[in-house]
Design an enzyme around this catalytic site. Sequence first.
Site, PDB file in Angstrom:
ATOM      1  N   ARG A  96      33.853  35.571 -31.810  1.00 29.50           N
ATOM      2  CA  ARG A  96      34.503  36.737 -32.425  1.00 29.50           C
ATOM      3  C   ARG A  96      34.209  36.853 -33.913  1.00 29.50           C
ATOM      4  O   ARG A  96      34.091  35.843 -34.610  1.00 29.50           O
ATOM      5  CB  ARG A  96      36.017  36.656 -32.196  1.00 29.50           C
ATOM      6  CG  ARG A  96      36.411  36.870 -30.741  1.00 29.50           C
ATOM      7  CD  ARG A  96      37.886  36.515 -30.476  1.00 29.50           C
ATOM      8  NE  ARG A  96      38.241  36.816 -29.092  1.00 29.50           N
ATOM      9  CZ  ARG A  96      37.994  36.005 -28.054  1.00 29.50           C
ATOM     10  NH1 ARG A  96      37.398  34.825 -28.256  1.00 29.50           N
ATOM     11  NH2 ARG A  96      38.351  36.349 -26.833  1.00 29.50           N
ATOM     12  N   HIS A 121      30.894  38.538 -28.917  1.00 24.68           N
ATOM     13  CA  HIS A 121      29.610  38.304 -28.255  1.00 24.68           C
ATOM     14  C   HIS A 121      28.577  39.388 -28.561  1.00 24.68           C
ATOM     15  O   HIS A 121      27.823  39.814 -27.693  1.00 24.68           O
ATOM     16  CB  HIS A 121      29.812  38.155 -26.759  1.00 24.68           C
ATOM     17  CG  HIS A 121      30.497  36.883 -26.349  1.00 24.68           C
ATOM     18  ND1 HIS A 121      30.590  35.786 -27.184  1.00 24.68           N
ATOM     19  CD2 HIS A 121      31.128  36.532 -25.184  1.00 24.68           C
ATOM     20  CE1 HIS A 121      31.246  34.815 -26.555  1.00 24.68           C
ATOM     21  NE2 HIS A 121      31.585  35.244 -25.350  1.00 24.68           N
ATOM     22  N   HIS A 195      25.860  31.042 -21.841  1.00 24.67           N
ATOM     23  CA  HIS A 195      27.191  31.281 -21.281  1.00 24.67           C
ATOM     24  C   HIS A 195      27.280  30.976 -19.782  1.00 24.67           C
ATOM     25  O   HIS A 195      27.953  31.694 -19.037  1.00 24.67           O
ATOM     26  CB  HIS A 195      27.614  32.726 -21.549  1.00 24.67           C
ATOM     27  CG  HIS A 195      29.079  32.915 -21.758  1.00 24.67           C
ATOM     28  ND1 HIS A 195      29.983  32.966 -20.723  1.00 24.67           N
ATOM     29  CD2 HIS A 195      29.820  33.055 -22.887  1.00 24.67           C
ATOM     30  CE1 HIS A 195      31.206  33.152 -21.195  1.00 24.67           C
ATOM     31  NE2 HIS A 195      31.131  33.209 -22.517  1.00 24.67           N
ATOM     32  N   SER A 196      26.627  29.897 -19.332  1.00 20.82           N
ATOM     33  CA  SER A 196      26.807  29.500 -17.938  1.00 20.82           C
ATOM     34  C   SER A 196      28.202  28.912 -17.726  1.00 20.82           C
ATOM     35  O   SER A 196      28.733  28.199 -18.592  1.00 20.82           O
ATOM     36  CB  SER A 196      25.765  28.456 -17.517  1.00 20.82           C
ATOM     37  OG  SER A 196      24.578  29.082 -17.078  1.00 20.82           O
ATOM     38  N   TYR A 197      28.770  29.231 -16.567  1.00 21.45           N
ATOM     39  CA  TYR A 197      30.004  28.602 -16.105  1.00 21.45           C
ATOM     40  C   TYR A 197      29.589  27.510 -15.126  1.00 21.45           C
ATOM     41  O   TYR A 197      29.009  27.796 -14.080  1.00 21.45           O
ATOM     42  CB  TYR A 197      30.890  29.602 -15.371  1.00 21.45           C
ATOM     43  CG  TYR A 197      31.476  30.694 -16.209  1.00 21.45           C
ATOM     44  CD1 TYR A 197      32.843  30.717 -16.495  1.00 21.45           C
ATOM     45  CD2 TYR A 197      30.687  31.746 -16.688  1.00 21.45           C
ATOM     46  CE1 TYR A 197      33.397  31.746 -17.238  1.00 21.45           C
ATOM     47  CE2 TYR A 197      31.230  32.776 -17.423  1.00 21.45           C
ATOM     48  CZ  TYR A 197      32.583  32.771 -17.702  1.00 21.45           C
ATOM     49  OH  TYR A 197      33.131  33.803 -18.437  1.00 21.45           O
ATOM     50  N   ASP A 253      40.253  28.186 -24.341  1.00 23.26           N
ATOM     51  CA  ASP A 253      39.335  29.141 -24.984  1.00 23.26           C
ATOM     52  C   ASP A 253      39.267  28.739 -26.451  1.00 23.26           C
ATOM     53  O   ASP A 253      39.732  29.463 -27.322  1.00 23.26           O
ATOM     54  CB  ASP A 253      39.865  30.571 -24.798  1.00 23.26           C
ATOM     55  CG  ASP A 253      38.839  31.653 -25.144  1.00 23.26           C
ATOM     56  OD1 ASP A 253      37.692  31.299 -25.475  1.00 23.26           O
ATOM     57  OD2 ASP A 253      39.199  32.838 -25.087  1.00 23.26           O
ATOM     58  N   GLU A 315      29.807  26.338 -24.589  1.00 19.51           N
ATOM     59  CA  GLU A 315      29.031  27.254 -25.425  1.00 19.51           C
ATOM     60  C   GLU A 315      28.726  26.572 -26.763  1.00 19.51           C
ATOM     61  O   GLU A 315      29.555  26.559 -27.664  1.00 19.51           O
ATOM     62  CB  GLU A 315      29.809  28.551 -25.652  1.00 19.51           C
ATOM     63  CG  GLU A 315      30.211  29.267 -24.375  1.00 19.51           C
ATOM     64  CD  GLU A 315      31.250  30.343 -24.629  1.00 19.51           C
ATOM     65  OE1 GLU A 315      31.031  31.194 -25.524  1.00 19.51           O
ATOM     66  OE2 GLU A 315      32.290  30.345 -23.934  1.00 19.51           O
TER      67      GLU A 315
END
Length: 351
Positions: A96, A121, A195-197, A253, A315
């Site tokens: 952000r 992003h 940004h892979s989960y 987060d 990340e």
Amino acid sequence: MKIKHISHLQDQSNCKLFGLLSDNEEIHSFELTNKNGIKVQIINYGATVTSLKIPSTNGKLIDVVLGFDTLESYLQSYNLPSPPYFGTTIGRYAGRINKGTFTLNGKTFQLAGNNNGNTLHGGNVGFGKKVWNVTDLTGGDNPSITFGLLSENLDENFPGELHIYLTYTLTDENELKLEYKATTTEDTVINLTHHSYFNLNGHDSSVLDQEMVIVSDKILETDSDNIPTGKFTDLTGHNFDFRKPKNCPSSIDNSFVIEPSKEIIAQLFSSETNLKMSVYTDQPSVHIYVGGNCFDTLKGKENANYHKTSGICFETQNFPDAPNQPHFPNSVLKKGEEYQQTTVYKFENIK
């Protein structure tokens, strides 16, 4: 720099059509396979990892990242209340930026307020929603693919024409290595991330029974909009102290402050599949996020129902809002200089 075809690639055997955009531009999927049987699939829409299959101790291939089977689902995911950004490349600025504004060289730039009035992003059309060029593709030992992107001057109102290259290498040491390079025609701000989960039990399960380590003793303090205040929170006695292995939390987060080094900065462990993932980076932070909910609107790969604990992101990046925080690590890329970043995700069987 935009190439709408892949005919310049000598070996197209591991390339297939993934889908068509509304203007009939073709999006392709590319597969890299190493000598140990690990397979990664990446599309040139967003330079996005769609699949990462790891052999487990019983020989079964486990897809350890969340994603979609179709291009249409990736496109639709950006219309969700909070897009999941599955597997994609985030830029120009990951995380952000407060009120979507920053000042550089005495000039103030107003960006899109796409997240509660803040920029998240990269704004409305970040790098995950752009068609990247494939500039190189190699097979054999340590196969790799290089994507290129030209981000125009004032793209999402960021200054400078930015040229970015991202090379994915699947090493024979079972590492997925990401190397970023960028140059600009004017001073600008930059923060790129992946940004892979991840889910070492497979993309269609939950991460809550997997353990995590993060080599960090502090996180960025944030306000109610998740904007850094400029202060740090000591993790001693904190729920998010992961210096010793603990189960993944159901909600997180947060940006963890790390010492950039060649050492492991984070790990994920699954006792179910006997897999572990180790993360290495030269960046000052790893942002940990558990989420990826598709709001019961979109189906994941193989008809999976993704929920809020389906995957966890690591990340690796600079601090969010660094352009507005003078004491944060430098986020300015000057004309004539080169941005470089390396991140490695390494997979092993737990001995």
